[in-house]
Write an enzyme that holds these catalytic residues in place. Structure first.
Site, PDB file in Angstrom:
ATOM      1  N   GLN A 133       2.294  -6.092  -2.613  1.00 14.23           N
ATOM      2  CA  GLN A 133       2.815  -5.928  -1.887  1.00 14.23           C
ATOM      3  C   GLN A 133       4.104  -5.168  -1.085  1.00 14.23           C
ATOM      4  O   GLN A 133       4.276  -4.359  -2.542  1.00 14.23           O
ATOM      5  CB  GLN A 133       2.770  -7.172  -0.956  1.00 14.23           C
TER       6      GLN A 133
ATOM      7  N   GLY B 198      -3.947  -3.966  -4.397  1.00 14.23           N
ATOM      8  CA  GLY B 198      -5.004  -3.036  -5.232  1.00 14.23           C
ATOM      9  C   GLY B 198      -4.522  -1.683  -5.976  1.00 14.23           C
ATOM     10  O   GLY B 198      -4.192  -1.711  -4.724  1.00 14.23           O
ATOM     11  N   HIS B 199      -4.607  -1.233  -6.938  1.00 13.58           N
ATOM     12  CA  HIS B 199      -4.034   0.135  -7.310  1.00 13.58           C
ATOM     13  C   HIS B 199      -5.637   1.123  -7.272  1.00 13.58           C
ATOM     14  O   HIS B 199      -6.078  -0.113  -8.165  1.00 13.58           O
ATOM     15  CB  HIS B 199      -2.989   0.308  -8.239  1.00 13.58           C
TER      16      HIS B 199
ATOM     17  N   ASP C 184       0.759  -1.328  -0.299  1.00  5.64           N
ATOM     18  CA  ASP C 184       0.379   0.055   0.265  1.00  5.64           C
ATOM     19  C   ASP C 184       0.790   1.119   0.559  1.00  5.64           C
ATOM     20  O   ASP C 184       0.213   2.335   0.184  1.00  5.64           O
ATOM     21  CB  ASP C 184      -0.751   0.689   0.924  1.00  5.64           C
TER      22      ASP C 184
ATOM     23  N   LYS D 108       2.104   2.296  -5.117  1.00  3.72           N
ATOM     24  CA  LYS D 108       2.710   1.549  -6.313  1.00  3.72           C
ATOM     25  C   LYS D 108       1.442   1.945  -7.864  1.00  3.72           C
ATOM     26  O   LYS D 108       2.775   2.509  -8.781  1.00  3.72           O
ATOM     27  CB  LYS D 108       3.145   0.188  -6.752  1.00  3.72           C
TER      28      LYS D 108
HETATM   29  P1  IMP Z   1      -2.708 -12.904   1.859  1.00  7.35           P
HETATM   30  O1  IMP Z   1      -1.747 -12.138   0.531  1.00  7.35           O
HETATM   31  O2  IMP Z   1      -4.255 -12.372   0.865  1.00  7.35           O
HETATM   32  O3  IMP Z   1      -2.606 -13.689   2.492  1.00  7.35           O
HETATM   33  O4  IMP Z   1      -2.349 -11.735   2.868  1.00  7.35           O
HETATM   34  C1  IMP Z   1      -1.583 -11.803   4.188  1.00  7.35           C
HETATM   35  C2  IMP Z   1      -0.544 -10.823   4.554  1.00  7.35           C
HETATM   36  O5  IMP Z   1      -0.299  -9.623   3.718  1.00  7.35           O
HETATM   37  C3  IMP Z   1      -1.958 -10.089   5.861  1.00  7.35           C
HETATM   38  O6  IMP Z   1      -1.655  -9.493   6.268  1.00  7.35           O
HETATM   39  C4  IMP Z   1      -2.760  -8.967   4.256  1.00  7.35           C
HETATM   40  O7  IMP Z   1      -2.946  -7.933   4.954  1.00  7.35           O
HETATM   41  C5  IMP Z   1      -1.582  -8.971   3.323  1.00  7.35           C
HETATM   42  N1  IMP Z   1      -1.413  -8.205   2.225  1.00  7.35           N
HETATM   43  C6  IMP Z   1      -1.668  -9.082   1.183  1.00  7.35           C
HETATM   44  N2  IMP Z   1      -2.036  -7.983   0.062  1.00  7.35           N
HETATM   45  C7  IMP Z   1      -1.408  -6.853   0.531  1.00  7.35           C
HETATM   46  C8  IMP Z   1      -1.299  -5.294   0.162  1.00  7.35           C
HETATM   47  O8  IMP Z   1      -1.890  -5.248  -1.180  1.00  7.35           O
HETATM   48  N3  IMP Z   1      -1.231  -4.649   0.775  1.00  7.35           N
HETATM   49  C9  IMP Z   1      -1.085  -4.316   2.305  1.00  7.35           C
HETATM   50  N4  IMP Z   1      -0.944  -5.599   2.575  1.00  7.35           N
HETATM   51  C10 IMP Z   1      -1.373  -6.809   2.339  1.00  7.35           C
END
Ligand code: IMP
Length: 433
Positions: A226, A40-41, A13, A16
């Site tokens: 991420q 998500g962008h 977040d 990017k």
């Molecule tokens: P997952 O990727 O859905 O398995 O989530 C694993 C961890 O990564 C969790 O703490 C999510 O909140 C975090 N996470 C996954 N994608 C994002 C993102 O795009 N932005 C911020 N945190 C993310």
């Protein structure tokens, strides 16, 4: 020829989407190499607010090719909806999107499992706070060698056998976790057949496509998802995502070698945020954190969850910079920090803990106040800055402190959501080989 990798330097977040969009204006090919629709962008273009989860931000430039790499996990239903939405905006009209045959497919049972596991873990120490999009279960299947790649969608009998195998492995867990549904292999084979119809013209060998573009002198931008501290191997494990978010992932996730990469830009907000569970040393559990959240609109583009907010953590950023071999730092949302009326920054950890060696669980931040950020005029002066020289002295001093501590030069500064609120300090595409 010039290939630039852009990655998040914190917990995701970082903005990017906006930076990739700004740089993609100069690129001919934009690839995404890891993750799925956990990302998500939010892109603001004039009056339009466009949210993408899978397709890279390069999609906003007609004619720029966008490639989803082998390192990604793709939910075809989400991809179909995203393509339809982008086409509704008049984008992706020229066949610009390509999907790796080696990317893995997220099926509904992956999503169900992710959600049920999170429900069970609830707020206990085992809860990761995932996005519940099936990301972890899909990567788990990949590592267990029972994952289903995009190319498997085109071979019905092999697909049926692989789905059957997955059903045998996963149904007991789904049932144990309280799901009343049975994995219906026939229905999934039918769904996959329909996906294969519209996916077929988009499929490719993403590595070959990328390598050919690089060879023919195109400017190639590879976008991560991420951030460094959510990297499966180097992040705050187990509170991480299930893929490699650092720059090395660009090579494995696209199918290219490290020698073709010219530069790596890491993106960090001027402060820090985190969503989901896991250590966050500079987190502000108070009214200042709440104000930062409101000012920065710190709510997930994917899940809508409020993000925890805190001060910029320089030791953690330095760690992220090392992991990705960053050649440039992009600092976003400096305008938000300036609007807060005060700012601090973490310059070290009191116990001397090291993010790589000790993780961040016990790290106690040493905070320094940032001079000049109590000036009520600061945000207004930032809003109109268009060059480095336009930046107020306090802002430049803050950026210099960040750059000197992290030992990476500032490449870009973002001062708002719109495209013109971007200062390029360095050129993104400059061959350094
Ligand atoms: P997952 O990727 O859905 O398995 O989530 C694993 C961890 O990564 C969790 O703490 C999510 O909140 C975090 N996470 C996954 N994608 C994002 C993102 O795009 N932005 C911020 N945190 C993310």
């Amino acid at each position: 020829m010039s290939t630039l990798v852009i990655v998040g330097a914190q917990w995701g977040d970082e903005g990017k989407g906006k930076v990739v969009d700004a740089v993609a204006a100069q690129a001919q090919l934009v690839g995404r190499f890891a993750g799925g629709n956990n990302a998500g962008h939010t892109l603001v273009v004039g009056e339009r607010r466009i949210v993408t989860h899978l397709v890279p931000s390069g999609c906003l430039y007609p004619g720029t090719r966008c490639v989803l790499g082998a390192g990604m996990v793709i939910d075809p239903e989400v991809l179909a909806a995203e393509i339809a939405s982008l086409r509704g905006f008049g984008l992706l009209q020229r066949d610009e999107l390509r999907v790796s045959l080696h990317a893995h497919v997220i099926f509904p049972f992956h999503r169900a499992l992710d959600g049920l596991r999170e429900d069970r873990a609830a707020r206990g120490p085992q809860a990761i706070g995932t996005t519940r999009r099936g990301i972890g279960p899909a990567y788990e299947a990949k590592a267990a060698r029972r994952g289903i790649q995009v190319r498997d969608l085109f071979d019905a009998s092999n697909l049926r056998a692989r789905l059957q195998h997955n059903a045998e492995v996963l149904q007991p867990e789904l049932t144990r976790l309280g799901s009343g549904e049975r994995i219906d292999v026939d229905a999934l084979v039918d769904a996959a057949h329909a996906w294969a119809q519209w996916l077929a013209p988009m499929t490719c060998d993403a590595g070959a496509l990328c390598a050919a573009a690089i060879r023919s002198g195109e400017r190639v931008l590879l976008e991560g998802a991420q951030g460094a501290l959510l990297d499966l191997d180097h992040g705050t494990y187990p509170y991480v995502t299930s893929s490699n978010t650092t720059a090395g992932g660009a090579c494995t996730g696209m199918g290219i070698g490290p020698t073709v990469i010219d530069a790596v830009w890491g993106i960090s907000k001027a402060y820090a945020t985190r969503v989901g569970a896991g250590p966050f040393p500079t987190k502000l559990d108070d009214a200042v954190g709440e104000r930062l959240r409101q000012l920065g609109g710190e709510f997930g583009a994917t899940t809508g969850r409020p993000r925890d907010c805190g001060w910029l953590d320089l030791p953690a950023l330095r760690y992220g910079a090392r992991l990705s071999g960053m050649t440039g730092l992009c600092i976003t949302k400096l305008d938000v920090l300036a609007a807060l009326g005060q700012a601090s920054v973490c310059v070290a950890y009191a116990d001397g803990s090291d993010p790589g060696r000790d993780g961040l669980t016990a790290a106690r931040p040493v905070l320094q106040q940032v001079p000049g950020f109590d000036d009520p005029q600061l945000a207004g002066r930032l809003a109109t800055a268009r060059t480095w020289a336009d930046l107020p002295r306090a802002a430049r001093a803050y950026l210099d402190l960040v750059s000197e501590t992290v030992e990476v030069p500032i490449a870009l500064v973002s001062l708002g959501a719109s495209r013109d609120q971007t200062i390029f300090v360095d050129e993104p595409f400059r061959s350094r080989r």
